[in-house]
Scaffold this motif. Structure first.
Motif, PDB file in Angstrom:
ATOM      1  N   LEU A 162      -5.921  -2.844  -4.344  1.00  0.00           N
ATOM      2  CA  LEU A 162      -5.340  -3.286  -5.606  1.00  0.00           C
ATOM      3  C   LEU A 162      -5.023  -2.096  -6.503  1.00  0.00           C
ATOM      4  O   LEU A 162      -3.954  -2.050  -7.138  1.00  0.00           O
ATOM      5  N   PHE A 163      -5.922  -1.118  -6.570  1.00  0.00           N
ATOM      6  CA  PHE A 163      -5.717   0.048  -7.432  1.00  0.00           C
ATOM      7  C   PHE A 163      -4.508   0.854  -6.976  1.00  0.00           C
ATOM      8  O   PHE A 163      -3.678   1.273  -7.791  1.00  0.00           O
ATOM      9  N   ILE A 164      -4.400   1.091  -5.679  1.00  0.00           N
ATOM     10  CA  ILE A 164      -3.278   1.890  -5.162  1.00  0.00           C
ATOM     11  C   ILE A 164      -1.954   1.194  -5.451  1.00  0.00           C
ATOM     12  O   ILE A 164      -0.999   1.805  -5.963  1.00  0.00           O
ATOM     13  N   LEU A 168      -5.176   0.491 -15.575  1.00  0.00           N
ATOM     14  CA  LEU A 168      -5.669   0.784 -14.235  1.00  0.00           C
ATOM     15  C   LEU A 168      -7.159   1.102 -14.253  1.00  0.00           C
ATOM     16  O   LEU A 168      -7.855   0.924 -13.251  1.00  0.00           O
ATOM     17  N   PHE A 169      -7.649   1.560 -15.392  1.00  0.00           N
ATOM     18  CA  PHE A 169      -9.060   1.936 -15.514  1.00  0.00           C
ATOM     19  C   PHE A 169      -9.891   0.821 -16.148  1.00  0.00           C
ATOM     20  O   PHE A 169     -11.023   0.577 -15.742  1.00  0.00           O
ATOM     21  N   LEU A 170      -9.335   0.126 -17.128  1.00  0.00           N
ATOM     22  CA  LEU A 170     -10.041  -0.944 -17.822  1.00  0.00           C
ATOM     23  C   LEU A 170      -9.384  -2.272 -17.503  1.00  0.00           C
ATOM     24  O   LEU A 170      -8.185  -2.448 -17.712  1.00  0.00           O
ATOM     25  N   SER A 171     -10.164  -3.201 -17.000  1.00  0.00           N
ATOM     26  CA  SER A 171      -9.656  -4.529 -16.691  1.00  0.00           C
ATOM     27  C   SER A 171      -9.971  -5.481 -17.837  1.00  0.00           C
ATOM     28  O   SER A 171     -10.669  -5.144 -18.798  1.00  0.00           O
ATOM     29  N   GLU A 174      -9.905   6.188  -9.114  1.00  0.00           N
ATOM     30  CA  GLU A 174     -10.491   4.913  -8.678  1.00  0.00           C
ATOM     31  C   GLU A 174     -12.005   5.005  -8.542  1.00  0.00           C
ATOM     32  O   GLU A 174     -12.719   4.048  -8.830  1.00  0.00           O
ATOM     33  N   THR A 175     -12.515   6.170  -8.138  1.00  0.00           N
ATOM     34  CA  THR A 175     -13.963   6.355  -8.101  1.00  0.00           C
ATOM     35  C   THR A 175     -14.558   6.270  -9.498  1.00  0.00           C
ATOM     36  O   THR A 175     -15.619   5.678  -9.707  1.00  0.00           O
ATOM     37  N   LEU A 176     -13.853   6.849 -10.479  1.00  0.00           N
ATOM     38  CA  LEU A 176     -14.311   6.741 -11.863  1.00  0.00           C
ATOM     39  C   LEU A 176     -14.284   5.292 -12.340  1.00  0.00           C
ATOM     40  O   LEU A 176     -15.163   4.858 -13.088  1.00  0.00           O
ATOM     41  N   THR A 177     -13.271   4.537 -11.910  1.00  0.00           N
ATOM     42  CA  THR A 177     -13.177   3.134 -12.319  1.00  0.00           C
ATOM     43  C   THR A 177     -14.355   2.330 -11.786  1.00  0.00           C
ATOM     44  O   THR A 177     -14.988   1.559 -12.515  1.00  0.00           O
ATOM     45  N   LEU A 178     -14.656   2.502 -10.498  1.00  0.00           N
ATOM     46  CA  LEU A 178     -15.784   1.778  -9.915  1.00  0.00           C
ATOM     47  C   LEU A 178     -17.109   2.225 -10.532  1.00  0.00           C
ATOM     48  O   LEU A 178     -18.000   1.403 -10.781  1.00  0.00           O
ATOM     49  N   LEU A 193       0.805  -1.213   0.000  1.00  0.00           N
ATOM     50  CA  LEU A 193       0.000   0.000   0.000  1.00  0.00           C
ATOM     51  C   LEU A 193       0.841   1.267   0.000  1.00  0.00           C
ATOM     52  O   LEU A 193       0.400   2.318  -0.459  1.00  0.00           O
ATOM     53  N   LEU A 194       2.054   1.194   0.523  1.00  0.00           N
ATOM     54  CA  LEU A 194       2.904   2.380   0.611  1.00  0.00           C
ATOM     55  C   LEU A 194       3.949   2.453  -0.497  1.00  0.00           C
ATOM     56  O   LEU A 194       4.353   3.549  -0.890  1.00  0.00           O
TER      57      LEU A 194
END
Length: 743
Positions: free
Chosen positions: A199-201, A421-424, A581-585, A147-148
């Motif tokens: 996962l996104f971070i 990162l945006f499209l899986s 990440e909000t846009l991805t979800l 995460l870091l």
């Protein structure tokens, strides 16, 4: 004897409890003076004396050789703390006995043991909490590394729920590694939303580090990878988590880290303009907003099939007269050439005065039409244990990818970092399935509409003889025979045209409902949500106040302008944007709503529609073949051109028989499709189900918007997809067409 009992309980060998004896039994030759009741009292102690060394040996083996760092931490805590504390307690009891402590020596010993046996097992609870603390501490060290820093833990990475995806065929770069979630390794206190954020971070930090390493090594890169600063606040968020870890507190800590990184780094790596560009390409080409693309693609595919059909080596004897397409050998080059010619045709439609279509160029670079393999069906709902917490499931297994060509083909998007990162993979697979589904409907509409272009079947062609030839007895006889033949054919063709008209009407109404009400309505709603932005000023992800020119450049060329620029100057208000990440979800919820609203999750409907499209293809093929046979028959009758190798009269009778069967099949499939639409309307209105019910997904990985938010999560603007109009509007149009005789 008491000394032997204490010695055995502390894990030392004792003649009182022989290890070779039966479990829970006391050696007979050790103390022969013991009575049966006394031996019964010693049986629990005998079990403890054997369990102690076994447990110590087992924990020592796990601590030295187990692959999981969490398991090693727990086993070490069992051996060092609990078994060590148990031994210490035995020594304290032995010391008290040796000094004649009244708490243990005398009749008070029985009272003490009875009192301790009637408890709520608080000591067991304390032991369990201590072991949980040891396990969660080791897990938090793994989480902190990912995460870091975006690194998988060095020790025990095999039991961390984020793993490298070794099965991916995507070879963007030798430095790029794809990561997936393993549902079996995900702790229960980690919610799907939190797991997705983790996962996104980590993926984003890993990508930044990889691209920075590539840029320092001299390889070119197009990504803006500014250095990531390790904030002390991030460490404090994780350090504040206490064992046992709370789901809400962990979610709040992860959301705080994500929002902090989004404000500083993620928005530069994945800008909003790039996201909107790829979304526009997906909507215009895979969801067929650009009708000219679908028309050109179907046309070029038909050209390839026609060229293959003219080569006799690709046809077998079983392919005549009704199974022509099944015998065609379609290769990867034919499919790629069809898409290439499609792009050339779209470019030819542009005038020199028209501005350059950047979206068309981007789509040409990203879209790939290829022959599908059997592994593509597993992209949604993998059974290998790897999963993405927001993936779409429940899509019908009925395939529509075999309609454009005789072999399964799929139109997909080539996703390169940082767009991955945006499209899986599951997102692209879902778009491909929706494209095949919509293109199959559009293709049937185009082919049915082209039937009316066959002038020979619709009217007398060419025109009959005129004077002076028609004035002779021979001419009049020819005209009479021609009129009788044409009238007979017209009467025979009336049911054929009625079925064609009904099929075209039903497919046109279904396609218009999907394209207009469902897809375009949901797209406009999604764009408005993006344009609105987050309501909280803490989610400011745009440029700093006073940089009006930079905000203009960021919004230039974005489909559907995100915010009004207003007046230039230092006092211009900041543009608020959702974090990546909000846009991805939100995008995945948008996809899920499309899948449900297009009835792709309804197996009976997709099956009925697939059978209708297959029946229409076969029906059209027979009609076109009938035209060729009748032309050759007219040449024989009117011009005397005879082919001795072919009996056209017999073939016409066979075609008419096959056409009658195909027409009945199409009519039945039309009724099945309409009946299934009525069942969908009745079930959704009667049971109170909504067009979008994200909380009732099959795998539970699509969490509904929560009402009670905690911490930083309360500032996240969750996207609620648009509820499309009910199927009753579509049924009203179909009923109106039935009343007018269209169906």
């Amino acid at each position: 004897m008491l000394h032997e009992v204490l010695l055995s309980l502390s894990g030392q060998p004792s003649p009182l409890f022989n290890p070779s004896a039966e479990e829970g039994a006391v050696a007979e030759d050790a103390f022969p003076l013991l009575s049966p009741p006394e031996k019964a009292l010693l049986r629990p102690l005998a079990r403890l004396s054997r369990l102690h060394p076994r447990l110590r040996a087992h924990t020592a083996l796990i601590s030295s050789s187990h692959s999981s760092v969490i398991c090693r931490a727990v086993s070490t805590a069992i051996s060092a703390q609990h078994l060590g504390g148990f031994q210490k307690k035995i020594l304290e009891v032995e010391k008290a006995i040796l000094v004649d402590d009244s708490g243990y020596v005398g009749a008070s010993l029985i009272d003490y043991l009875r009192a301790e046996s009637q408890t709520g097992y608080v000591d067991i609870e304390e032991m369990a909490l201590n072991l949980v603390r040891a396990a969660e501490t080791a897990w938090m060290r793994q989480l902190s590394t990912w995460l870091l820093y975006g690194n998988l833990p060095v020790l025990g990475k095999d039991d961390f729920f984020v793993q490298e995806d070794n099965t991916s065929d995507d070879k963007h770069s030798s430095n790029m590694v794809n990561f997936v979630l393993h549902a079996g390794l995900l702790p229960k206190f980690v919610s799907p939303h939190t797991a997705s954020s983790i996962l996104f971070i980590g993926k984003t930090l890993n990508l930044i580090r990889a691209k920075r390493g590539a840029s320092t090594a001299g390889s070119p890169t197009r990504l803006a990878t500014t250095p990531v600063t390790l904030h002390g606040d991030h460490i404090e968020h994780l350090a504040a988590l206490e064992s046992p870890i709370s789901t809400s507190k962990l979610s709040a800590a992860v959301d705080s880290i994500r929002l902090s990184l989004s404000q500083s780094t993620f928005s530069k790596l994945l800008p909003l303009q790039k996201i909107l560009e790829i979304l526009s390409v997906l909507h215009d080409f895979l969801l067929l907003r650009r009708g000219e693309f679908a028309t050109a693609l179907v046309s070029q595919a038909d050209v390839r099939l026609h060229d293959r059909r003219r080569k006799p080596e690709f046809l077998g004897p079983q392919d005549r007269p009704t199974g022509v397409l099944q015998g065609l050998a379609i290769k990867e080059g034919d499919v790629m050439a069809a898409l290439s010619q499609t792009w050339a045709e779209l470019h030819s439609l542009q005038n020199e005065e028209d501005p350059q279509d950047d979206e068309l160029e981007l789509a040409r670079d990203l879209l790939r039409l290829s022959v599908s393999n059997t592994r593509d069906n597993g992209a949604i709902g993998s059974s290998s244990g790897t999963t993405e917490p927001e993936q779409v499931t429940g899509i019908s297994s009925i395939s529509f990818d075999g309609l454009l060509f005789p072999v399964p083909t799929s139109l997909s998007v080539q996703v390169c970092p940082p767009l991955d990162l945006f499209l899986s993979v599951s997102d692209i697979s879902t778009y491909s399935k929706m494209h095949s589904y919509l293109l199959g409907i559009r293709r049937a509409q185009i082919h049915l509409g082209d039937l009316w272009k066959h002038t020979f079947l619709r009217k007398n062609y060419p025109s009959p003889w005129g004077p002076p030839r028609s004035s002779t007895p021979f001419g009049q006889n020819k005209l009479k025979m021609g009129r009788e033949r044409d009238n007979a054919r017209i009467r025979q063709m009336r049911p054929i045209w009625a079925t064609s008209s009904a099929s075209l009407f039903v497919l046109s109404e279904i396609g218009s409902f999907f394209q207009g009400e469902v897809i375009n309505g949901s797209w406009q709603h999604f764009l408005e949500w993006i344009k609105q932005g987050p309501t909280s000023p803490s989610l400011f992800l745009g440029p700093r106040p006073g940089t009006a020119s930079s905000s203009k450049n960021a919004d230039a060329g974005v489909p559907g302008k995100i915010a009004e620029t207003g007046f230039e100057g230092a006092s211009q208000p900041a543009i608020q944007r959702h974090d990546p990440e909000t846009l991805t979800l939100a995008h995945r919820r948008y996809i899920f709503s499309l899948v449900q609203s297009l009835f792709l999750t309804d197996i009976p409907f997709t099956k009925a529609l697939r059978l209708l499209l297959t029946g229409v293809d076969h029906f059209i093929e027979l009609v076109v073949r009938l035209e060729g046979i009748q032309r050759n028959m007219d040449l024989e009758t009117d011009e005397g051109v005879v082919d001795a190798l072919v009996d056209y009269a017999r073939e016409e009778r066979e075609i008419w028989q096959a056409l009658g069967t195909a027409r009945s099949r199409v009519d039945a499939e039309i009724k099945n499709v309409v009946a299934r639409l009525r069942d969908i309307d009745d079930s959704r209105s009667g049971e109170g189900q909504k067009m979008f019910d994200v909380a009732k997904s099959q795998n539970g990985h699509w969490p509904a918007p929560r009402q009670n938010y905690t911490g930083a999560e309360s500032t996240v603007c969750h996207y609620v997809p648009r509820k499309a109009a009910g199927v009753d509007q579509l049924l009203m149009k179909l009923d109106f067409g039935n009343a007018n005789g269209s169906i």
